[in-house]
Write a protein that holds these residues in place. Structure first.
Motif: not given
Length: 766
Positions: A527-536, A618-624, A653-661
């Protein structure tokens, strides 16, 4: 009622104690979120009692409340109190400031209520706004009355701008009512009257361009619409730019210019989403759904149209609902779901009634096409005849010609084929002159069928080749006619000369034969996917952490999330550019399988020829979220409290570099730079908002935080220097000048820009 409101606005001592007593004794008061409210009947009784006992106190308290609400930027609340206090001129002034915002938000009921409360004609601008609302609801009689009253008031005041604004609305309503000749007679002279820099010129050009497109003079209409777009871009009027793009999209499609249509549509939808304009968003989603439909992307089309229909129903927007039902009818018709299509067409006709003849005309033509495909020739003829009558009455030539073509092709099995061919070719030639590519292509298909019925196979091939050439990238209408006309389909497949057209036909028939249009979810649905991309990087499915069997699967999911849908070939070139075809095929299917293991079987879907994240999830993403927050904040003035809140949200929301690694992925690197820049813009915006409300020290802290990320950013140095200047501290300005010169010389070997140095010198000299 809140303690602060009662204390500051009404000067009531011990307000908190009084509120507690109200609740304790049950005096028709209840606790609401952050406040206490009276039952509305008891409140009305108290107001009447106060007015009867002391009218002057009644007015004074309302006036105090109005001023307090206005100072708190709650202007709508203030207006009601000004009216109660008898301060009509002030109330009208406040209302006229709000009109544009309330129109954009579709707040018609409040505008109607104010207009009914105030004396007749006291605000012609409010009359004009309410006329727009009534016309959108097809309440033309009331709309015309208000427009006439507004026109008379502006004429009495000798206010030319107001007269021109009313004339523009009269022309716009005439288009909606299908009175295109009347619209041109109003808007043509208005266009000549308005100077090149007049604020209404762009809107007048927009409506006039729409009128010519409706008349069938598409090339002339496009020319005027493009001029309107240029004017409104210069004025930086994003709302008008959006609405002009909407009409250009339709006109470009009619001319077969798919790429131009797509560009106009995407800008239109993006601007409407930014404005949070729910009324316009419903129509924007209708156009987006129609575009996806014409590209054969049926699932995306259905999603867009159903979202639009939900918004239209919620807003009680009959006009948008009518358009969306028509588009949904066409979608279900084209994927061979005739019963659902009939329901949609009938609902559209019921919704609009006779309120918008041009829309009724469009629905009748679509309905006629369906009945012809079903073999119900008499019903198809009846619908086309009714459509022709409407088109003739309102001088809508393109649709009139197409309705005639439908009637001719319905008679093809019974009448003389050669005579019908002559008539169809005449219609086709006139449609070509008018620039109506979509209708011309369909008529070419009718001609090809008649030629096959007359055993003119070579001429049929030539006709179809010309149709395909004219259609260019817009082959969908031609493919539809072939897919639902057995004689044409059989010939096209046998001819071996129409590979691209056959591929379109296959896609249409695949959709009709499958259930991919439905959004059925498995028992183990996501139903829902939550994605965090900043810092980790963190990816959760329905609130639970996900397990990834391979990094490539996570990379594929993130790639589709940020880069959008892609073909298997495109994805393979990004992920396995050096592998053999056999190895690529194996890797691809394994990776897709692992994505579905991690996020659920329904997480990725394939709609030929694209793979994409299931749009039903429903997709929640910190970058969006960060991007939307900054872009929305930038539309607001720095004095607006919402802007500071949005910028602060983006910074949090910005907790560090986008998609580190993931730096080795080529598509990631530009986005890392983009989000670093976006974060920097959020910090600058936040600092400006804080400075605007007089908190220079905290603004300085925010700007210094931005400099820690990039000490060569002149925009931040500029804001910091302006902050020092507003605090009147020339010592800090001089010290920062030395600092910035030292930084640039040591790191770049150059001085800062002359503009920055000139600003510093100016501030030091003041």
């Amino acid at each position: 009622m809140t303690p602060r409101c009662l204390g500051e606005a009404l000067e009531l001592a011990n307000a908190k104690k009084h509120l507690a007593q109200l609740l304790e004794k049950g005096l028709f008061a209840t606790r609401a979120q952050g406040s206490v409210v009276y039952h509305h009947l008891f409140r009305a009784f108290l107001q009447r009692t106060l007015y009867a006992e002391d009218p002057e106190l009644f007015r004074r308290l309302h006036l105090q409340a109005a001023e307090w609400y206005h100072a708190a930027d709650q202007v709508e609340e203030a207006v009601g109190h000004y009216i109660q206090a008898g301060a009509v001129e002030t109330a009208v002034a406040r209302i006229e400031v709000l009109i544009a915002l309330m129109e954009a938000a579709g707040r018609w009921e409040q505008l109607f209520a104010w207009n009914e409360t105030l004396a007749a004609g006291v605000s012609p601008w409010l009359d004009l706004a309410c006329a727009k609302g009534r016309n959108l609801r097809y309440e033309y009689e009331e709309g015309d009355r208000l427009l006439a009253r507004a026109y008379a008031a502006f004429e009495h005041r000798e206010e030319a701008f107001g007269i021109q604004a009313v004339t523009l609305q009269m022309g716009t309503v005439a288009i909606q009512q299908g009175q295109i000749a009347k619209a041109v007679s109003l808007l043509g002279p208005l266009r000549e009257d308005l100077a090149r820099e007049h604020p209404l010129r762009g809107r007048a050009l927009h409506s006039l361009g729409r009128a010519y497109v409706r008349l069938g003079q598409i090339n002339r209409g496009v020319q005027i619409l493009e001029e309107a777009l240029s004017v409104q871009r210069k004025h930086n009027d994003r709302a008008s730019v959006a609405y002009i793009n909407q009409d250009l999209y339709i006109a470009y499609l009619r001319r077969g210019e798919v790429n131009k249509a797509q560009a106009a549509l995407h800008e239109y939808v993006a601007l409407i989403r930014q404005r949070k304009d729910r009324v316009r968003l419903a129509l924007a989603l209708n156009n987006l759904g129609y575009f996806y439909h014409q590209q054969g992307q049926f699932t995306l089309a259905k999603d867009a149209l159903q979202e639009g229909l939900q918004i239209a129903a919620y807003m009680s927007d009959r006009r948008s609902e009518g358009y969306l039902c028509w588009s949904l009818g066409d979608l279900h018709r084209d994927i061979d779901e005739p019963d659902t299509a009939v329901y949609c067409y009938e609902r559209a006709l019921h919704t609009i009634d006779d309120g918008e003849p041009t829309l009724r005309l469009a629905v009748l033509l679509s309905f006629s096409v369906l009945r012809r495909w079903q073999g119900s020739r008499h019903e198809a003829m009846r619908l086309a005849e009714e459509a022709e009558a409407i088109a003739y009455e309102y001088e809508i030539r393109v649709e009139e010609l197409f309705a005639q073509a439908l009637q001719i092709t319905c008679r093809a099995d019974t009448d003389n084929a050669q005579g019908l061919l002559t008539a169809l070719n005449a219609i086709k030639d006139e449609l070509v002159e008018l620039g109506a590519v979509e209708q011309t292509v369909r008529v070419y298909a009718f001609v090809a069928r008649l030629r096959l019925l007359s055993d003119q196979r070579n001429q049929a091939q030539d006709t179809l080749s010309r149709a395909a050439e004219l259609a260019g990238e817009g082959l969908f209408p031609l493919a539809l006619e072939c897919a639902y006309t057995p004689l044409l389909e059989e010939y096209v497949r046998e001819a071996k000369a129409f590979d691209e057209l056959v591929a379109y036909i296959d896609h249409i028939q695949d959709a009709a034969d499958s259930e991919q249009i439905e959004s059925s979810l498995a028992v183990d649905a996501t139903y829902e996917i939550a994605v965090r991309t900043f810092g980790a990087i963190s990816i959760q499915r329905d609130g639970q952490a996900t397990h990834w069997a391979a990094a490539a699967a996570k990379r594929l999911f993130l790639y589709l999330l940020f880069e959008g849908r892609h073909t298997r070939e495109d994805i393979s070139l990004v992920f396995w550019p050096d592998k053999s075809a056999e190895r690529v095929r194996s890797n691809f299917h394994t990776t897709v399988h692992r994505v579905r293991q991690a996020l659920g079987e329904s997480s990725l879907v394939y709609e030929r020829p694209f793979f994409q994240i299931n749009p039903h999830i429903t997709v929640w993403c910190d970058a969006h979220e960060l991007r939307e927050a900054v872009e929305t904040a930038q539309l607001l003035p720095v004095s607006d409290a919402r802007a500071e809140e949005l910028y602060r949200k983006a910074c949090d929301l910005y907790q560090g570099r986008f998609l580190p690694g993931f730096e080795d992925d080529d598509w990631v690197q530009p986005r890392q730079t983009f989000y670093e820049d976006l974060h920097n813009r959020a910090l600058i915006g936040l600092g400006r908002c804080i400075r605007e409300r007089g908190d220079g020290e905290n603004a300085e802290m925010v700007f210094k935080q931005a400099l820690e990320l990039d000490n060569l950013d002149e925009a931040v140095h500029r804001e910091l220097i302006i902050t020092y200047a507003q605090r009147g501290d020339k010592h800090l300005i001089a010290r920062h000048r030395d600092l910035v010169i030292g930084v640039f010389e040591s790191e770049l070997g150059v001085l800062p820009s002359q503009d920055l140095l000139d600003l510093i010198d100016l501030l030091l000299s003041e």
